[in-house]
Design an enzyme around this catalytic site. Structure first.
Site, PDB file in Angstrom:
ATOM      1  CE  LYS A  51       5.296 -22.045 -60.694  1.00 49.72           C
ATOM      2  NZ  LYS A  51       4.222 -21.102 -61.024  1.00 49.72           N
TER       3      LYS A  51
HETATM    4  N1  PMP Z   1      -1.602 -21.486 -59.873  1.00 54.46           N
HETATM    5  C1  PMP Z   1      -0.787 -20.866 -60.747  1.00 54.46           C
HETATM    6  C2  PMP Z   1      -1.219 -20.737 -62.159  1.00 54.46           C
HETATM    7  C3  PMP Z   1       0.451 -20.350 -60.318  1.00 54.46           C
HETATM    8  O1  PMP Z   1       1.258 -19.723 -61.187  1.00 54.46           O
HETATM    9  C4  PMP Z   1       0.816 -20.465 -58.960  1.00 54.46           C
HETATM   10  C5  PMP Z   1       2.118 -19.883 -58.476  1.00 54.46           C
HETATM   11  N2  PMP Z   1       3.202 -20.757 -58.683  1.00 54.46           N
HETATM   12  C6  PMP Z   1      -0.053 -21.131 -58.075  1.00 54.46           C
HETATM   13  C7  PMP Z   1      -1.259 -21.621 -58.575  1.00 54.46           C
HETATM   14  C8  PMP Z   1       0.299 -21.305 -56.633  1.00 54.46           C
HETATM   15  O2  PMP Z   1       1.309 -22.251 -56.483  1.00 54.46           O
HETATM   16  P1  PMP Z   1       2.335 -22.213 -55.249  1.00 54.46           P
HETATM   17  O3  PMP Z   1       1.528 -22.237 -54.011  1.00 54.46           O
HETATM   18  O4  PMP Z   1       3.148 -23.454 -55.418  1.00 54.46           O
HETATM   19  O5  PMP Z   1       3.125 -20.965 -55.385  1.00 54.46           O
END
Ligand code: PMP
Length: 285
Positions: free
Chosen positions: A150
């Site tokens: 991320k």
């Molecule tokens: N994919 C991407 C590219 C994201 O930015 C996010 C948001 N963080 C998610 C999926 C979903 O992740 P989460 O459920 O941990 O928020």
């Protein structure tokens, strides 16, 4: 009120600053998290912090605080903010360096924790669902910049989002470099077919969403089969239900994808029941 931890101090948001020589700004060299707070409780804090540390490890960045201390700072931030429902944005950058990209010049990573309010989809959107188009911008190749990191490099996802905006859509589906369905612009994607759930596998190159993992757990507990697999747009177009998951969006269904109405167009039975169970869980966890 919003509050920000930066360079070891808690500050009001107007006073929270970073250097223009920070490599997070100069090169997108850093990692982040987006975390929800419900009724004063941080949802899946450890999972988020562990993902942050894994993201950092993958880019050869050593976070100068232990996992437990990082969790402690988050709890402190929520307390200091006094916000019962909040969104936490945690950022760790390579730190301040010179204008070259050599990360060894950056001696101290910058640790930032923003505790702020959250802007959500309006409630009627959850009833109506989203209009969705496929973006032509693919997610980064998994061995280039792994989508499991991320990172502060969100331009591919932003470019995809812009395609959605230009097309007057609410959200986009991004394909990976091989053309398989990957994820939304800031969400993971699930498809329902004949009462079973299908979602792209983590190793194919997607962010392993904390909400995604929670939904898989809830589905399995309800004896709903879950398949982590490869998906084509065909699978999406012909699905009974399609929904996105994310810390911000929670669970929200797609009304249409590339002009194909999904199922009957409304929130399908499975999406609705998983969403309700999810909403109960976040308030009880
Ligand atoms: N994919 C991407 C590219 C994201 O930015 C996010 C948001 N963080 C998610 C999926 C979903 O992740 P989460 O459920 O941990 O928020």
């Amino acid at each position: 009120m919003s509050i920000v931890y930066v360079d070891g101090k808690w500050l009001p948001k107007e006073q929270a600053m970073v250097s223009v020589f920070d490599h997070g700004l100069l090169y997108g060299d850093g990692v982040f998290e987006g975390i929800r707070v419900y009724e004063g409780k941080i949802f899946r804090l450890r999972a988020h912090i562990e993902r942050l540390f894994d993201s950092a490890k993958a880019i050869w960045l050593t976070i100068p605080i232990s996992i437990d201390d990082m969790m402690g700072l988050h709890l402190e931030g929520v307390k200091r903010s006094g916000l019962p429902d909040a969104y936490i944005r945690t950022i760790v950058t390579r730190g301040v360096g010179d204008l070259g990209l050599d990360p060894r010049k950056c001696k101290d990573p910058t640790v930032i924790i923003i505790v702020d309010r959250i802007a959500l989809w309006p409630e009627e959107r959850y009833a109506q669902g989203l209009s969705v188009v496929t973006a032509s911008t693919p997610t980064p190749h998994r061995e280039s910049l792994s989508p499991r990191v991320k990172s502060l490099n969100y331009l591919p996802h932003i470019l995809a989002k812009i395609e959605g905006i230009v097309a007057n859509a609410d959200e986009v589906i991004m394909l990976d470099a091989a053309g398989f369905v990957a994820e939304g612009s800031g969400t993971n994607l699930f498809v329902v077919r004949r009462g079973e759930l299908y979602t792209p596998a983590v190793h194919s190159g997607i962010l392993r969403g904390v909400t995604r993992d929670t939904v898989i757990e809830l589905a399995l507990a309800a004896k709903i089969p879950v398949h982590e697999t490869t998906l084509n747009r065909f699978d999406v177009y012909t699905a009974d239900e399609v929904f996105f998951t994310g810390s911000g969006a929670e669970l929200i269904h797609a009304r249409s994808v590339d002009g194909r109405v999904i199922g009957a167009g409304g929130a399908g039975k499975l999406t609705a029941s998983l969403r309700e169970t999810f909403r109960k869980l976040v308030r009880s966890a």
